[in-house]
Scaffold this motif. Structure first.
Motif, mmCIF file in Angstrom:
data_model
loop_
_atom_site.group_PDB
_atom_site.id
_atom_site.type_symbol
_atom_site.label_atom_id
_atom_site.label_comp_id
_atom_site.label_asym_id
_atom_site.label_seq_id
_atom_site.Cartn_x
_atom_site.Cartn_y
_atom_site.Cartn_z
ATOM 1 N N GLU A 35 0.859 -1.182 0.000
ATOM 2 C CA GLU A 35 0.000 0.000 0.000
ATOM 3 C C GLU A 35 0.895 1.232 0.000
ATOM 4 O O GLU A 35 1.841 1.327 0.781
ATOM 5 N N ASN A 37 -0.299 5.021 -0.248
ATOM 6 C CA ASN A 37 -1.190 6.182 -0.342
ATOM 7 C C ASN A 37 -2.423 5.966 -1.217
ATOM 8 O O ASN A 37 -3.054 6.949 -1.619
ATOM 9 N N HIS A 39 -5.169 3.635 -0.423
ATOM 10 C CA HIS A 39 -6.327 3.492 0.463
ATOM 11 C C HIS A 39 -6.049 4.031 1.863
ATOM 12 O O HIS A 39 -6.972 4.272 2.626
ATOM 13 N N ARG A 40 -4.776 4.160 2.174
ATOM 14 C CA ARG A 40 -4.395 4.667 3.493
ATOM 15 C C ARG A 40 -3.068 5.395 3.352
ATOM 16 O O ARG A 40 -2.207 4.989 2.553
ATOM 17 N N TYR A 41 -2.908 6.464 4.122
ATOM 18 C CA TYR A 41 -1.667 7.222 4.037
ATOM 19 C C TYR A 41 -0.473 6.362 4.447
ATOM 20 O O TYR A 41 -0.541 5.576 5.385
ATOM 21 N N HIS A 44 3.104 0.566 3.204
ATOM 22 C CA HIS A 44 2.885 -0.601 4.059
ATOM 23 C C HIS A 44 3.143 -1.889 3.280
ATOM 24 O O HIS A 44 2.882 -1.964 2.077
ATOM 25 N N ASN A 140 -7.817 -3.076 -1.921
ATOM 26 C CA ASN A 140 -7.324 -2.658 -0.616
ATOM 27 C C ASN A 140 -6.726 -3.874 0.091
ATOM 28 O O ASN A 140 -7.430 -4.637 0.756
ATOM 29 N N LEU A 142 -4.917 -3.966 2.613
ATOM 30 C CA LEU A 142 -4.837 -3.816 4.068
ATOM 31 C C LEU A 142 -6.120 -4.258 4.759
ATOM 32 O O LEU A 142 -6.154 -4.411 5.974
ATOM 33 N N ARG A 143 -7.178 -4.455 3.991
ATOM 34 C CA ARG A 143 -8.462 -4.863 4.572
ATOM 35 C C ARG A 143 -8.435 -6.361 4.899
ATOM 36 O O ARG A 143 -7.904 -7.168 4.143
ATOM 37 N N ILE A 204 -4.346 9.761 -2.081
ATOM 38 C CA ILE A 204 -4.960 9.550 -0.783
ATOM 39 C C ILE A 204 -6.463 9.769 -0.870
ATOM 40 O O ILE A 204 -6.910 10.769 -1.447
#
Length: 210
Positions: A35, A37, A39-41, A44, A140, A142-143, A204
């Motif tokens: 990840e 920027n 789905h989330r700043y 990752h 996403n 990270l989900r 973002i």
């Protein structure tokens, strides 16, 4: 396609490392979903896909209580990490987890040296539409939980890396380019990488409403 094991605990990760060492694995294909920027700043490491030539493994770093346990899997290990276009993944590991994977074998470096264009799917002749691939890449990661379709997509690319590696390395050897490749590959592995927090900031969510 070979099966895969989903690893979501520190004990499971430790068992995987022991299994690879006991089997004296010499190379380990790797791919990463991350990840940056979208789905989330921030940057990752969301998922790590592996293939030892027999079985696939998907390691979920977000579920680990001690992510530094990944060093035993990725940093200064006895197996070569066979990657395709490792640069952004190496940046993610270094910035997000403080891990510097090594030794690596970056097949994108080999492909460019041989004058081959295109990404991994083009070089391996994998099917699937560009639209479907883009959909998965923009998912996403990270989900949680991740759907079976996303996990299947994640493991699919890594399964082709050994056959591509064998083909590219043979061509490099035949053309007398192996030494040049080894130098460039080492430069890729050892390059210092710094994450720019302003890079891709327009991606973002909600940026246009700021």
């Amino acid at each position: 396609m070979a099966g895969y094991e989903l690893i979501q605990t520190d004990d499971g990760l430790a068992r995987l490392v022991s299994r690879l060492r006991d089997a004296r694995v010499k190379r380990l294909a790797i791919d990463v979903e991350g990840e940056n920027n979208l789905h989330r700043y921030g940057i990752h490491v969301a998922l790590i896909q592996l293939f030892d030539g027999v079985r696939g493994y998907i390691v979920d770093p977000l579920s680990l209580k001690e992510p530094q346990g990944l060093k035993a899997l990725l940093q200064d290990v006895p197996w070569e990490l066979v990657w395709f276009d490792a640069g952004n993944d190496l940046l993610s590991f270094q910035h997000a987890l403080g891990i510097k994977p090594a030794p690596i074998l970056d097949l994108a470096v080999a492909a460019r040296l041989l004058g081959k264009s295109g990404g991994l799917q083009a070089l391996t002749g994998q099917g699937g539409s560009a639209r479907a691939k883009d959909k998965f890449q923009r998912a996403n990661w990270l989900r949680r939980p991740l759907s079976p379709a996303l996990l299947e997509y994640a493991i699919s690319d890594v399964m082709h890396l050994f056959s591509l590696s064998d083909s590219l390395l043979k061509e490099l050897q035949d053309k007398g380019l192996m030494e040049v490749f080894l130098v460039k590959n080492r430069e890729t592995q050892n390059a210092e990488r710094v994450w720019d927090p302003y890079s891709n900031y327009t991606r973002i969510p909600g940026f246009n409403r700021l």
